[in-house]
Design a protein around this motif. Structure first.
Motif, mmCIF file in Angstrom:
data_model
loop_
_atom_site.group_PDB
_atom_site.id
_atom_site.type_symbol
_atom_site.label_atom_id
_atom_site.label_comp_id
_atom_site.label_asym_id
_atom_site.label_seq_id
_atom_site.Cartn_x
_atom_site.Cartn_y
_atom_site.Cartn_z
ATOM 1 N N ASN A 1 0.729 -1.245 -0.013
ATOM 2 C CA ASN A 1 0.011 0.048 0.032
ATOM 3 C C ASN A 1 1.007 1.067 0.043
ATOM 4 O O ASN A 1 0.368 2.259 -0.629
ATOM 5 C CB ASN A 1 -1.021 0.064 1.071
ATOM 6 C CG ASN A 1 -2.117 -0.761 1.173
ATOM 7 O OD1 ASN A 1 -2.583 -1.324 -0.045
ATOM 8 N ND2 ASN A 1 -2.752 -1.439 2.105
ATOM 9 N N ILE A 2 2.147 1.160 0.738
ATOM 10 C CA ILE A 2 2.863 2.286 0.781
ATOM 11 C C ILE A 2 3.363 2.610 -0.788
ATOM 12 O O ILE A 2 3.483 3.766 -1.031
ATOM 13 C CB ILE A 2 4.019 2.355 1.698
ATOM 14 C CG1 ILE A 2 3.557 2.092 3.049
ATOM 15 C CG2 ILE A 2 5.045 3.171 1.354
ATOM 16 C CD1 ILE A 2 4.397 2.052 4.212
ATOM 17 N N PHE A 3 3.890 1.471 -1.347
ATOM 18 C CA PHE A 3 4.364 1.652 -2.652
ATOM 19 C C PHE A 3 3.265 2.060 -3.844
ATOM 20 O O PHE A 3 3.512 3.187 -4.525
ATOM 21 C CB PHE A 3 4.749 0.157 -3.156
ATOM 22 C CG PHE A 3 5.933 -0.293 -2.680
ATOM 23 C CD1 PHE A 3 7.258 0.321 -2.767
ATOM 24 C CD2 PHE A 3 6.010 -1.697 -2.351
ATOM 25 C CE1 PHE A 3 8.445 -0.113 -2.019
ATOM 26 C CE2 PHE A 3 7.364 -2.184 -1.818
ATOM 27 C CZ PHE A 3 8.402 -1.191 -1.772
ATOM 28 N N HIS B 1 12.248 17.962 5.394
ATOM 29 C CA HIS B 1 11.094 18.379 6.218
ATOM 30 C C HIS B 1 10.141 18.994 5.136
ATOM 31 O O HIS B 1 8.916 18.476 5.439
ATOM 32 C CB HIS B 1 11.544 19.464 7.304
ATOM 33 C CG HIS B 1 10.464 19.664 8.363
ATOM 34 N ND1 HIS B 1 10.592 20.786 9.246
ATOM 35 C CD2 HIS B 1 9.260 18.983 8.370
ATOM 36 C CE1 HIS B 1 9.764 20.711 9.910
ATOM 37 N NE2 HIS B 1 8.732 19.702 9.680
ATOM 38 N N GLU B 2 10.287 19.798 4.376
ATOM 39 C CA GLU B 2 9.345 20.503 3.446
ATOM 40 C C GLU B 2 8.551 19.322 2.724
ATOM 41 O O GLU B 2 7.603 19.262 2.176
ATOM 42 C CB GLU B 2 10.067 21.721 2.557
ATOM 43 C CG GLU B 2 10.549 22.801 3.367
ATOM 44 C CD GLU B 2 11.286 23.631 2.896
ATOM 45 O OE1 GLU B 2 11.567 23.400 1.600
ATOM 46 O OE2 GLU B 2 11.503 24.860 3.333
ATOM 47 N N PHE B 3 9.529 18.539 2.079
ATOM 48 C CA PHE B 3 9.070 17.338 1.242
ATOM 49 C C PHE B 3 7.975 16.548 1.856
ATOM 50 O O PHE B 3 6.972 16.434 1.392
ATOM 51 C CB PHE B 3 10.151 16.604 0.530
ATOM 52 C CG PHE B 3 9.981 15.298 -0.043
ATOM 53 C CD1 PHE B 3 9.610 15.611 -1.519
ATOM 54 C CD2 PHE B 3 9.676 14.310 0.618
ATOM 55 C CE1 PHE B 3 9.455 14.261 -2.108
ATOM 56 C CE2 PHE B 3 9.279 13.188 -0.150
ATOM 57 C CZ PHE B 3 8.968 12.974 -1.603
ATOM 58 N N ALA B 4 8.292 16.129 3.156
ATOM 59 C CA ALA B 4 7.610 15.155 3.842
ATOM 60 C C ALA B 4 6.280 15.961 4.336
ATOM 61 O O ALA B 4 5.078 15.358 4.191
ATOM 62 C CB ALA B 4 8.215 14.728 5.213
ATOM 63 N N SER C 1 -3.407 8.127 4.706
ATOM 64 C CA SER C 1 -2.022 7.605 4.222
ATOM 65 C C SER C 1 -1.593 6.478 4.662
ATOM 66 O O SER C 1 -1.417 6.359 5.755
ATOM 67 C CB SER C 1 -1.308 8.761 4.170
ATOM 68 O OG SER C 1 0.131 8.462 3.896
ATOM 69 N N PRO C 2 -1.169 5.490 3.744
ATOM 70 C CA PRO C 2 -0.320 4.208 4.310
ATOM 71 C C PRO C 2 1.119 4.574 4.875
ATOM 72 O O PRO C 2 1.531 3.933 5.580
ATOM 73 C CB PRO C 2 -0.538 3.385 3.079
ATOM 74 C CG PRO C 2 -0.437 4.297 2.016
ATOM 75 C CD PRO C 2 -1.519 5.277 2.480
ATOM 76 N N TYR C 3 1.340 5.758 4.524
ATOM 77 C CA TYR C 3 2.799 6.348 5.021
ATOM 78 C C TYR C 3 2.691 6.960 6.258
ATOM 79 O O TYR C 3 3.686 7.746 6.792
ATOM 80 C CB TYR C 3 3.432 7.240 3.988
ATOM 81 C CG TYR C 3 4.792 7.337 4.049
ATOM 82 C CD1 TYR C 3 5.856 6.432 4.010
ATOM 83 C CD2 TYR C 3 5.128 8.688 3.950
ATOM 84 C CE1 TYR C 3 7.219 6.623 4.156
ATOM 85 C CE2 TYR C 3 6.499 9.194 4.194
ATOM 86 C CZ TYR C 3 7.809 7.765 4.161
ATOM 87 O OH TYR C 3 8.714 8.320 4.375
ATOM 88 N N GLN C 4 1.425 6.962 6.916
ATOM 89 C CA GLN C 4 1.266 7.910 8.107
ATOM 90 C C GLN C 4 1.957 7.588 9.417
ATOM 91 O O GLN C 4 2.577 8.721 9.731
ATOM 92 C CB GLN C 4 -0.307 7.954 8.630
ATOM 93 C CG GLN C 4 -0.509 8.781 9.552
ATOM 94 C CD GLN C 4 -0.396 10.120 9.173
ATOM 95 O OE1 GLN C 4 -1.017 10.761 8.081
ATOM 96 N NE2 GLN C 4 0.441 11.001 9.978
ATOM 97 N N GLN D 1 6.619 10.045 12.420
ATOM 98 C CA GLN D 1 8.270 9.877 13.154
ATOM 99 C C GLN D 1 8.652 11.206 12.295
ATOM 100 O O GLN D 1 9.637 11.836 13.206
ATOM 101 C CB GLN D 1 8.851 8.594 12.318
ATOM 102 C CG GLN D 1 8.320 7.357 13.207
ATOM 103 C CD GLN D 1 9.314 6.052 12.662
ATOM 104 O OE1 GLN D 1 8.839 5.574 11.540
ATOM 105 N NE2 GLN D 1 10.387 5.762 13.442
ATOM 106 N N ILE D 2 8.676 11.387 11.204
ATOM 107 C CA ILE D 2 9.273 12.608 10.663
ATOM 108 C C ILE D 2 9.011 13.858 11.186
ATOM 109 O O ILE D 2 10.034 14.786 11.719
ATOM 110 C CB ILE D 2 9.304 12.594 8.971
ATOM 111 C CG1 ILE D 2 9.710 11.370 8.528
ATOM 112 C CG2 ILE D 2 9.850 13.989 8.450
ATOM 113 C CD1 ILE D 2 9.391 11.290 6.927
#
Length: 441
Positions: free
Chosen positions: A59-61, A133-136, A144-147, A152-153
């Motif tokens: 799901n992240i991919f 930081h700005e990108f994230a 989001s599956p990347y949540q 963490q970021i």
């Protein structure tokens, strides 16, 4: 140590080794950072055996594939920050400050470049951390599956001792006092936080790279089911490293857990079997697979017997090496593991009578383990006729050959049944081998 597949299987399917020609690892080697390459190697060496973990990763991919974004750093600029941060040791002492002061003295007295180089590295690291930081922060966060990684970021950049970072965006040179302070924070005080950020960046590199390859190649993501489902459905399966490959659809279950595959030489049997093995391996990694759809219950392992080498040093003939390979797999099946097993041309190193008897008895014995899936190919079609009479859990399919005059044409598309295609002599005659031999006399 790869617990999911042994070395023979990995070699048969040409999976590891990003420097190897046409390897599957090389196919996905689009990462930017050295750390990303290490993460990629780790993922290839440890397929997952949890449906939840597999689906989380895939799901992240998929998430990054839909975004279609690029990795925010080049290898050269990131390696400067990586090497700088890696030189820290997490010490809470300010001994490094005295070293910086001394390097400043040397710069003034002897035009030494160490101080300027450190200043440049710290400013470069500040710039890249701000860019990350700005990108994230710009990544979509809703469902989001990347949540987990995003949190963490965000938490790392929210650390009280990193609040100054944003204010120093765009800085080109630091005063002596600021350099001592920020160097101490980045390489020592916040050493563990920087390690976490580096790891997140490396994994981000892999997520973006793999998803981009999947998008470009037209791959899809498999849906992993629990082990108890005992199912495999795959549509338009093709070999990921073969251009313009023809897709095929396969289905296995406890009721039909054996595919018996026949076809003439060059009809595509080995390529089809390798395609299946590769897709099963990639699916257990959560990677995109070369198919339009795949749904599978997780397995404990994957074993193949495709290119079994002899071992002259140990006195093993090709046939005995085949026997030992079958024995190894039999021991794994007998250990009550849920496996996918792929045999290409069992016992081709012995005479036809022994090959018939051995293929029939061993295939029938293996098939009784309904928790395992088997794909078995052979030129000895008579084995299929006997199995069709004795077993009700086989799927009999073949890859046809169409003769256009004396020239064979291969469709590479599966048909139901057992083929009687035998065109070996036709190919030999087309190449004029007999005529060459006769002319030499």
């Amino acid at each position: 140590m790869n617990a999911f597949a042994d070395q023979q299987t990995l070699d048969d399917l040409n999976i590891p080794g990003r420097h190897k020609n046409n390897s599957i690892a090389r196919l996905f080697d689009a990462v930017v950072t050295a750390g990303g390459r290490k993460v990629m190697d780790e993922l290839f060496s440890r397929p997952l055996v949890s449906a939840v973990d597999i689906n989380k990763r895939s799901n992240i991919f998929k998430y990054f594939g839909k975004l279609g974004i690029s990795f925010p750093f080049s290898d050269k600029e990131f390696s400067i920050m990586e090497n700088y941060l890696a030189s820290g040791n997490g010490s809470k002492q300010l001994a490094g400050g005295w070293n910086i002061i001394w390097s400043k003295v040397l710069e003034l007295a002897a035009q030494d470049t160490e101080y300027a180089q450190l200043n440049k590295e710290v400013c470069h690291t500040i710039a890249l951390l701000n860019r990350f930081h700005e990108f994230a922060a710009a990544l979509p966060q809703e469902e989001s599956p990347y949540q987990v990684q995003l949190t963490q970021i965000i938490n790392t950049f929210s650390h009280p001792r990193l609040r100054w970072l944003k204010q120093k965006k765009g800085v080109k040179e630091l005063s002596l006092a600021k350099l001592i302070k920020y160097d101490y924070l980045l390489r020592n005080c916040l050493h563990e936080q920087m390690k976490v950020l580096n790891s997140l960046i490396f994994h981000l590199d892999v997520y973006i790279a793999v998803s981009a390859v999947g998008q470009k190649k037209g791959f899809s993501y498999a849906n992993a089911l629990s082990k108890e489902e005992h199912t495999l459905e795959i549509a338009n399966l093709f070999h990921p490293a073969v251009a313009n490959a023809v897709g095929n659809t396969l289905s296995l279950s406890q009721r039909n857990n054996v595919i018996f595959l026949t076809g003439a030489n060059m009809a595509g049997k080995s390529t089809l079997m390798k395609s299946l093995g590769i897709s099963i391996y990639l699916a257990h990694m959560g990677f995109p697979v070369a198919a339009s759809m795949m749904e599978f219950s997780i397995k404990d392992g994957l074993y193949t017997s495709i290119n079994v080498p002899d071992n002259l040093d140990m006195g093993y003939s090709h046939f005995y090496a085949e026997v030992l390979r079958v024995k190894t797999i039999a021991e794994q099946v007998a250990a009550d593991k849920n496996l996918v097993v792929i045999f290409d041309e069992l016992f081709k190193g012995t005479n036809v009578k022994d090959a018939y008897d051995a293929t029939l008895s061993i295939t029938e014995a293996f098939s009784e383990n309904r928790n395992c899936f088997f794909v078995i190919s052979t030129h000895i079609t008579e084995v299929g006729d006997s199995l069709m009479e004795r077993c009700d859990n086989f799927l009999f399919v073949y890859l046809p050959t169409i003769m256009e005059g004396v020239k064979p044409r291969y469709t590479y598309k599966l048909s139901e049944g057992i083929t009687e295609d035998r065109h070996g002599m036709t190919i030999i005659e087309n190449e004029g081998i007999i005529a060459i031999i006769n002319a030499s006399g």
